[in-house]
Design a protein around this motif. Structure first.
Motif, PDB file in Angstrom:
ATOM      1  N   LEU A  12      44.597  42.967  34.210  1.00 22.86           N
ATOM      2  CA  LEU A  12      44.325  44.320  34.703  1.00 22.86           C
ATOM      3  C   LEU A  12      42.944  44.399  35.343  1.00 22.86           C
ATOM      4  O   LEU A  12      42.767  45.034  36.384  1.00 22.86           O
ATOM      5  CB  LEU A  12      44.465  45.336  33.568  1.00 22.86           C
ATOM      6  CG  LEU A  12      45.887  45.605  33.078  1.00 22.86           C
ATOM      7  CD1 LEU A  12      45.865  46.487  31.834  1.00 22.86           C
ATOM      8  CD2 LEU A  12      46.721  46.235  34.186  1.00 22.86           C
ATOM      9  N   ASP A  13      41.982  43.741  34.719  1.00 22.51           N
ATOM     10  CA  ASP A  13      40.627  43.707  35.267  1.00 22.51           C
ATOM     11  C   ASP A  13      40.625  42.998  36.612  1.00 22.51           C
ATOM     12  O   ASP A  13      40.002  43.456  37.579  1.00 22.51           O
ATOM     13  CB  ASP A  13      39.685  43.014  34.282  1.00 22.51           C
ATOM     14  CG  ASP A  13      38.240  43.079  34.724  1.00 22.51           C
ATOM     15  OD1 ASP A  13      37.788  44.178  35.114  1.00 22.51           O
ATOM     16  OD2 ASP A  13      37.556  42.023  34.673  1.00 22.51           O
TER      17      ASP A  13
ATOM     18  N   LEU B 147      40.520  43.152  42.624  1.00 25.74           N
ATOM     19  CA  LEU B 147      41.176  42.877  43.902  1.00 25.74           C
ATOM     20  C   LEU B 147      41.420  44.169  44.676  1.00 25.74           C
ATOM     21  O   LEU B 147      41.274  44.193  45.914  1.00 25.74           O
ATOM     22  CB  LEU B 147      42.499  42.154  43.667  1.00 25.74           C
ATOM     23  CG  LEU B 147      42.377  40.706  43.190  1.00 25.74           C
ATOM     24  CD1 LEU B 147      43.755  40.157  42.825  1.00 25.74           C
ATOM     25  CD2 LEU B 147      41.726  39.846  44.243  1.00 25.74           C
ATOM     26  N   ASP B 148      41.770  45.250  43.996  1.00 25.10           N
ATOM     27  CA  ASP B 148      41.971  46.532  44.649  1.00 25.10           C
ATOM     28  C   ASP B 148      40.676  47.019  45.289  1.00 25.10           C
ATOM     29  O   ASP B 148      40.677  47.563  46.394  1.00 25.10           O
ATOM     30  CB  ASP B 148      42.486  47.578  43.668  1.00 25.10           C
ATOM     31  CG  ASP B 148      43.946  47.372  43.291  1.00 25.10           C
ATOM     32  OD1 ASP B 148      44.629  46.607  43.998  1.00 25.10           O
ATOM     33  OD2 ASP B 148      44.379  47.961  42.285  1.00 25.10           O
ATOM     34  N   LEU B 149      39.549  46.814  44.624  1.00 29.21           N
ATOM     35  CA  LEU B 149      38.251  47.227  45.158  1.00 29.21           C
ATOM     36  C   LEU B 149      37.876  46.387  46.378  1.00 29.21           C
ATOM     37  O   LEU B 149      37.278  46.893  47.322  1.00 29.21           O
ATOM     38  CB  LEU B 149      37.166  47.103  44.090  1.00 29.21           C
ATOM     39  CG  LEU B 149      37.226  48.120  42.946  1.00 29.21           C
ATOM     40  CD1 LEU B 149      36.151  47.811  41.915  1.00 29.21           C
ATOM     41  CD2 LEU B 149      37.050  49.530  43.469  1.00 29.21           C
ATOM     42  N   ASP B 150      38.212  45.101  46.367  1.00 21.83           N
ATOM     43  CA  ASP B 150      37.886  44.218  47.485  1.00 21.83           C
ATOM     44  C   ASP B 150      38.687  44.569  48.733  1.00 21.83           C
ATOM     45  O   ASP B 150      38.228  44.357  49.859  1.00 21.83           O
ATOM     46  CB  ASP B 150      38.156  42.743  47.106  1.00 21.83           C
ATOM     47  CG  ASP B 150      37.142  42.210  46.131  1.00 21.83           C
ATOM     48  OD1 ASP B 150      36.072  42.838  45.964  1.00 21.83           O
ATOM     49  OD2 ASP B 150      37.422  41.153  45.515  1.00 21.83           O
TER      50      ASP B 150
END
Length: 110
Positions: free
Chosen positions: A99-100, A105-108
């Motif tokens: 999850l982390d 990856l979502d932030l990148d």
């Protein structure tokens, strides 16, 4: 818990959410639980000690055994459920890691 040769009583206490006094008392009750002590009496728990504590905590906190019942179960090796608990713990850690990673990856991507 971090993989090391020895753990302090503070680390073990935090890992199992137990007071120092309980750990010291259990040393008297469970003869196999015998952490190394230096000349000053400072305790150093081995991986084997931590594994035994994990079984004792499982039996007393999860299965609600008395100390005598836990001693008997350990003597008769009735702790098969402990393996289940270790698998669940490992899966929870893996889930948390994944999850982390997904969040990073979502932030990148943004």
């Amino acid at each position: 818990m971090e993989d090391k040769f020895y753990y302090s009583i503070a680390e073990v206490s935090k890992e199992f959410d137990l007071p120092y006094s309980t750990l010291r008392y259990w040393e008297k009750e469970f003869k196999k639980l015998s952490p190394h002590k230096n000349k000053r009496g400072v305790r150093f728990y081995t991986k084997e000690n931590v594994g035994l504590l994990r079984q004792i905590v499982y039996l007393t906190k999860e299965k609600h055994y008395t100390l005598e019942g836990a001693k008997q179960a350990l003597k008769e090796n009735k702790t098969q459920g402990n393996n289940y608990e270790q698998v669940i713990s490992t899966l929870k850690e893996a889930k948390e890691f994944l999850l982390d990673l997904r969040n990073k990856l979502d932030l990148d991507e943004r």
